[in-house]
Design a protein around this motif. Structure first.
Motif, PDB file in Angstrom:
ATOM      1  N   MET A 337      16.976 100.520  24.715  1.00  0.00           N
ATOM      2  CA  MET A 337      18.209 100.004  25.315  1.00  0.00           C
ATOM      3  C   MET A 337      17.947  98.678  26.038  1.00  0.00           C
ATOM      4  SD  MET A 337      20.114 102.491  24.369  1.00  0.00           S
ATOM      5  CE  MET A 337      19.985 104.212  23.907  1.00  0.00           C
ATOM      6  N   ALA A 338      16.788  98.606  26.729  1.00  0.00           N
ATOM      7  CA  ALA A 338      16.442  97.364  27.418  1.00  0.00           C
ATOM      8  C   ALA A 338      16.222  96.233  26.417  1.00  0.00           C
ATOM      9  CB  ALA A 338      15.189  97.580  28.267  1.00  0.00           C
ATOM     10  N   VAL A 339      15.594  96.548  25.297  1.00  0.00           N
ATOM     11  CA  VAL A 339      15.393  95.541  24.242  1.00  0.00           C
ATOM     12  C   VAL A 339      16.730  95.053  23.716  1.00  0.00           C
ATOM     13  CG1 VAL A 339      14.502  95.190  21.907  1.00  0.00           C
ATOM     14  CG2 VAL A 339      13.135  96.427  23.583  1.00  0.00           C
ATOM     15  N   ASP A 340      17.673  95.973  23.556  1.00  0.00           N
ATOM     16  CA  ASP A 340      18.983  95.619  23.014  1.00  0.00           C
ATOM     17  C   ASP A 340      19.677  94.569  23.874  1.00  0.00           C
ATOM     18  OD1 ASP A 340      21.279  95.790  21.387  1.00  0.00           O
ATOM     19  OD2 ASP A 340      22.194  97.204  22.768  1.00  0.00           O
ATOM     20  N   ALA A 341      19.647  94.755  25.195  1.00  0.00           N
ATOM     21  CA  ALA A 341      20.300  93.794  26.087  1.00  0.00           C
ATOM     22  C   ALA A 341      19.649  92.417  25.979  1.00  0.00           C
ATOM     23  CB  ALA A 341      20.234  94.300  27.529  1.00  0.00           C
ATOM     24  N   ASN A 342      18.314  92.378  25.920  1.00  0.00           N
ATOM     25  CA  ASN A 342      17.622  91.096  25.786  1.00  0.00           C
ATOM     26  C   ASN A 342      17.967  90.407  24.467  1.00  0.00           C
ATOM     27  OD1 ASN A 342      15.999  90.880  28.209  1.00  0.00           O
ATOM     28  ND2 ASN A 342      14.869  92.655  27.467  1.00  0.00           N
ATOM     29  N   VAL A 343      18.005  91.197  23.403  1.00  0.00           N
ATOM     30  CA  VAL A 343      18.310  90.625  22.086  1.00  0.00           C
ATOM     31  C   VAL A 343      19.720  90.055  22.069  1.00  0.00           C
ATOM     32  CG1 VAL A 343      18.704  91.209  19.660  1.00  0.00           C
ATOM     33  CG2 VAL A 343      16.649  92.029  20.821  1.00  0.00           C
ATOM     34  N   GLY A 368      24.649  82.282  27.282  1.00  0.00           N
ATOM     35  CA  GLY A 368      24.275  83.480  26.543  1.00  0.00           C
ATOM     36  C   GLY A 368      24.389  84.728  27.404  1.00  0.00           C
ATOM     37  N   PHE A 369      23.902  84.644  28.652  1.00  0.00           N
ATOM     38  CA  PHE A 369      24.029  85.779  29.568  1.00  0.00           C
ATOM     39  C   PHE A 369      25.492  86.089  29.847  1.00  0.00           C
ATOM     40  CE2 PHE A 369      19.542  85.107  30.693  1.00  0.00           C
ATOM     41  CZ  PHE A 369      19.127  86.415  30.815  1.00  0.00           C
ATOM     42  N   ARG A 370      26.301  85.047  30.032  1.00  0.00           N
ATOM     43  CA  ARG A 370      27.705  85.258  30.360  1.00  0.00           C
ATOM     44  C   ARG A 370      28.461  85.866  29.179  1.00  0.00           C
ATOM     45  NH1 ARG A 370      28.524  80.609  32.417  1.00  0.00           N
ATOM     46  NH2 ARG A 370      29.488  79.551  30.653  1.00  0.00           N
ATOM     47  N   ASN A 371      28.229  85.358  27.972  1.00  0.00           N
ATOM     48  CA  ASN A 371      28.973  85.841  26.804  1.00  0.00           C
ATOM     49  C   ASN A 371      28.514  87.220  26.337  1.00  0.00           C
ATOM     50  OD1 ASN A 371      30.463  83.491  26.786  1.00  0.00           O
ATOM     51  ND2 ASN A 371      29.232  82.484  25.194  1.00  0.00           N
ATOM     52  N   ALA A 372      27.249  87.544  26.600  1.00  0.00           N
ATOM     53  CA  ALA A 372      26.731  88.836  26.138  1.00  0.00           C
ATOM     54  C   ALA A 372      27.078  89.970  27.090  1.00  0.00           C
ATOM     55  CB  ALA A 372      25.213  88.756  25.966  1.00  0.00           C
TER      56      ALA A 372
END
Length: 758
Positions: A337-343, A368-372
């Motif tokens: 799950m942590a990998v998913d957020a980074n990706v 990228g952080f804002r849109n994701a």
């Protein structure tokens, strides 16, 4: 300069330091499946005089606690579960027979006058009863004159002058001493040898002693001093157990064992070692993969993943949560799950830099952080829904999986959105990185995305073909379900399963024959190397010892590794809860997606989830794999993980459709799927590395769990594009709801001066 980066850095440092202090200063609370021992689950029952309730269960729990303490078990844990159940954990106890007999005995202690000897024709009046004495002779007993509530203490002792016989000394409270003196005084008024001179001491409707009052006791005077001795043909163990029962007091209501689990200490330590190996190997493979794909920001994301492990572990020990074997699997799985957020963040940052390279890496990563964030929040909420259902509806160690998965999801969110953000933003601000954007890992959208952009395949052109294939998958799964049936584990059917390790390998036929000769011809016996598994109906702990003795004749030294007993009522309840959990999980995901997106997207996602579940259940039906609590955990995790995938796709569909409302919806969906494929592939591979490590190192208990998740993730990844997408197109063609409005652009208010004075 904005103060937000500084605030984030301070917050990240505070979280890491706090987690480090907690991890060092506090020890984890291990479940019995990791440290070895016995778990007993008691259910209170109505008695003729008392109806069970939460209050009665609490009073019963206190009596059980006194008994467990008196047995000398190190650090026993007792807790009420619901209104009628009590969970008792006894670390280090490998033979649960004595513990179950002593702790779970109702222990209603009563003292009666003896009216006369009795025969078959004797009819007791109201308050009277006929019971055999310790020698088997029937006695007519009068009404209760004294109960265990009048007893203050009980101790086992031995009398060397009487040949070393064991006895139990009873001390009475004030009113109890008075009642005892009057009872013995009345009995002393009868002649020596007269049955009326006897006092019957009854424990749970069984006469344990019926001595005559001593000749030296005067009529109507009785035995003073507030104490007496119960003598009989007691062994040391019987005298100690009897003193524990009397001292602990009677249970307010009767109890019944509905679940029992015993795990050997070697199996627990092996599980910890195997899970640690799986975690290390899975994290290393995942870290290597992220660094190769995302380079410098991938390296800092790996550092953030290490911080995730620290934060999740610290939260676990700080909350006092019990760490179980499935819980360890949830702890490891949350890394995915942590990998998913980074990706998600890095892929959006790549897109932003591809469109506007002049703005630089920092602006691209910030956007990228804002849109994701929208997709990350939605995917984590759906996973928490599945984890919450596990916590409330599962039982035993699987409940621990729901706890650790929830903690892991929250910790992964902090890791990705705070720690990764601080580290990655600092890295892309370096001049050397700004001059060479490719070093950062964000300077290109990646080869897969470039190839898809160049080819631009129209996947939705054959959408009805994909739906037909999905229908075929459901049919094949249903065929396995109806032709082969489901191999429900004892957790859902009730019964007992015992696993042994042997000194030498033995064939299944030889083990089966030995178990049959012990008196259990219908038992299901399976062997795997030096391990033997025996599954039976409702048998006692004494029967388990018989089976162990029988196996030792053909397999040499036999050691019990695991013993699990599930009562029939609990098995029905767990099976019902499993179906409820699946139904509620699908309904909750549909409701959330319908509110968060559109009903068409929610319906498409849930139908695609149904295909995912049908595929996993169908494979397990065809292969005859066990359907138990661990499988339920796997299915709910598949639902949460698969919804993550579909949320990301529909989040992109919603965004692109709002920006180009006149474009045909099928074309918008196709473009959104192509744009999210890199994220889907990278996240899936990251999770598969971890699952492969769990399957390889996790042992038999986690092997099937990992297989179910691998199948679910593979099918779920495909269904996001080829089932959810086509279904959404079909539903939108029949919907009159207008397209979503384009997102409002955020405008910054211009500064009216810096405030500086020259």
């Amino acid at each position: 300069m904005s103060r937000a980066p500084v605030v984030r850095a301070i917050a990240a440092l505070a979280v890491i330091v706090t987690s480090l202090v907690l991890a060092i200063s506090m020890a984890p609370r291990l479940g019995l499946d990791l440290r070895g021992g016995t778990q007993l689950v008691f259910e209170t029952k109505d008695s003729p005089t008392v109806k069970t309730s939460a209050e009665a269960t609490d009073r019963t729990l206190e009596v059980l606690r006194r008994r467990a303490d008196a047995l000398g078990v190190a650090e026993p844990t007792l807790a009420r579960s619901g209104e009628r159940r009590i969970i008792v954990e006894l670390p280090g106890v490998q033979d649960p027979r004595q513990a179950a007999d002593v702790i779970g005995k109702t222990a209603q202690l009563t003292f009666h006058p003896v009216i006369s000897e009795a025969d078959q024709s004797t009819k007791p009046k109201k308050g009277e009863q006929v019971l055999p004495d310790e020698d088997g002779r029937r006695l007519l007993l009068g009404p209760v004159r004294l109960t265990g509530e009048g007893v203050s203490d009980a101790q086992a002792g031995i009398d060397p002058q009487q040949g070393g016989g064991w006895f139990v000394t009873i001390d009475f409270r004030d009113q109890g001493g008075d009642a005892w003196r009057k009872l013995t005084g009345d009995a002393a008024c009868n002649g020596v040898g007269d049955p009326k001179r006897r006092i019957a001491i009854v424990l749970d409707n069984e006469v344990i002693s019926s001595p005559q009052v001593n000749e030296g006791v005067a009529c109507n005077v009785g035995i003073p001093g507030g104490s007496t001795q119960i003598t009989g043909s007691f062994t040391n163990e019987q005298a100690q157990d009897l003193s524990v029962l009397i001292k602990g007091g009677a249970l307010p209501v009767p109890v019944e064992i509905v679940e029992q689990r015993t795990v050997g200490p070697t199996l627990g330590s092996a599980a910890i070692e195997a899970s640690a190996k799986a975690a290390v190997v899975g994290v290393l493979l995942t870290a290597l993969f992220i660094i190769v794909i995302y380079r410098l920001v991938g390296l800092f994301a790996t550092v953030a993943l290490a911080c995730y492990g620290l934060i999740a572990y610290a939260a676990l020990v700080a909350l006092g949560a019990t760490l179980t074997l499935p819980g360890l699997a949830g702890f490891v799985l949350a890394i995915g799950m942590a990998v998913d957020a980074n990706v998600l963040v890095f892929e959006r940052a790549r897109e932003e830099f591809e469109e506007n390279p002049d703005r630089g890496l920092r602006a691209a990563l910030e956007k990228g952080f804002r849109n994701a964030w929208s997709a990350i929040a939605d995917s984590n909420i759906t996973t928490l829904l599945a984890a919450g259902l596990l916590f409330f509806l599962a039982s035993g160690p699987v409940k621990g999986f729901g706890v650790t998965l929830s903690i892991g999801v929250i910790a992964s969110l902090i890791s990705a959105m705070l720690i990764t953000r601080v580290l990655a933003m600092w890295a892309v601000s370096l001049r050397a990185v700004q001059r060479r954007p490719m070093i950062s890992g964000l300077g290109s959208i990646g080869r897969v995305r470039q190839w898809l952009t160049a080819r631009n395949p129209d996947l939705m052109r054959h959408r009805r073909r994909w739906l037909a294939i999905a229908g075929l998958v459901v049919v094949l799964g249903g065929a396995g379900l109806f032709s082969r049936g489901l191999n429900f584990g004892v957790e859902f059917t009730g019964g007992r399963i015992v696993e042994y390790s042997t000194g030498s390998p033995v064939t299944a036929d030889a083990a089966r024959e030995a178990v049959a000769e012990a008196g259990f011809p219908s038992a299901v016996v399976q062997t795997s190397g030096d391990d033997i598994s025996v599954r039976t109906g409702q048998i006692s702990s004494d029967d388990v010892v018989k089976i162990e003795s029988a196996l030792s004749t053909v397999a040499g030294d036999v050691t019990k590794q695991r013993d699990e007993l599930i009562g029939p009522s609990l098995g029905d309840e767990l099976r019902r809860n499993a179906l409820i959990a699946l139904g509620v999980a699908l309904a909750a995901q549909l409701l959330y997606l319908a509110v968060r997106f559109r009903w068409t997207f929610g319906a498409a996602a849930v139908l695609a989830l149904f295909v995912d579940v049908a595929a996993v259940v169908g494979v397990f039906a065809w292969l005859g794999k066990p359907i138990d609590g661990v499988f339920l955990a796997a299915i709910l995790t598949v639902i949460g993980y698969s919804v993550n995938d579909k949320v990301v796709v529909f989040d992109r569909v919603r965004e692109m459709w709002g920006l180009s409302q006149k474009t045909p919806f099928a074309k918008v969906t196709n473009s959104a799927i192509l744009q999210t494929i890199p994220r889907t592939v990278n996240t899936g591979l990251g999770a598969l590395f971890i699952l492969a490590a769990l399957a390889f190192f996790g042992g038999d208990s986690l092997h099937d769990f990992a297989i179910a998740l691998v199948i679910g993730i593979l099918v779920g990844t495909v269904s996001s594009a080829f089932v959810a997408g086509p279904l959404a197109i079909e539903f939108e063609a029949r919907s009159s709801t207008p397209p979503p409005k384009p997102p409002k652009k955020r405008t910054r208010r211009p500064r009216e001066g810096s405030g500086a004075v020259v």
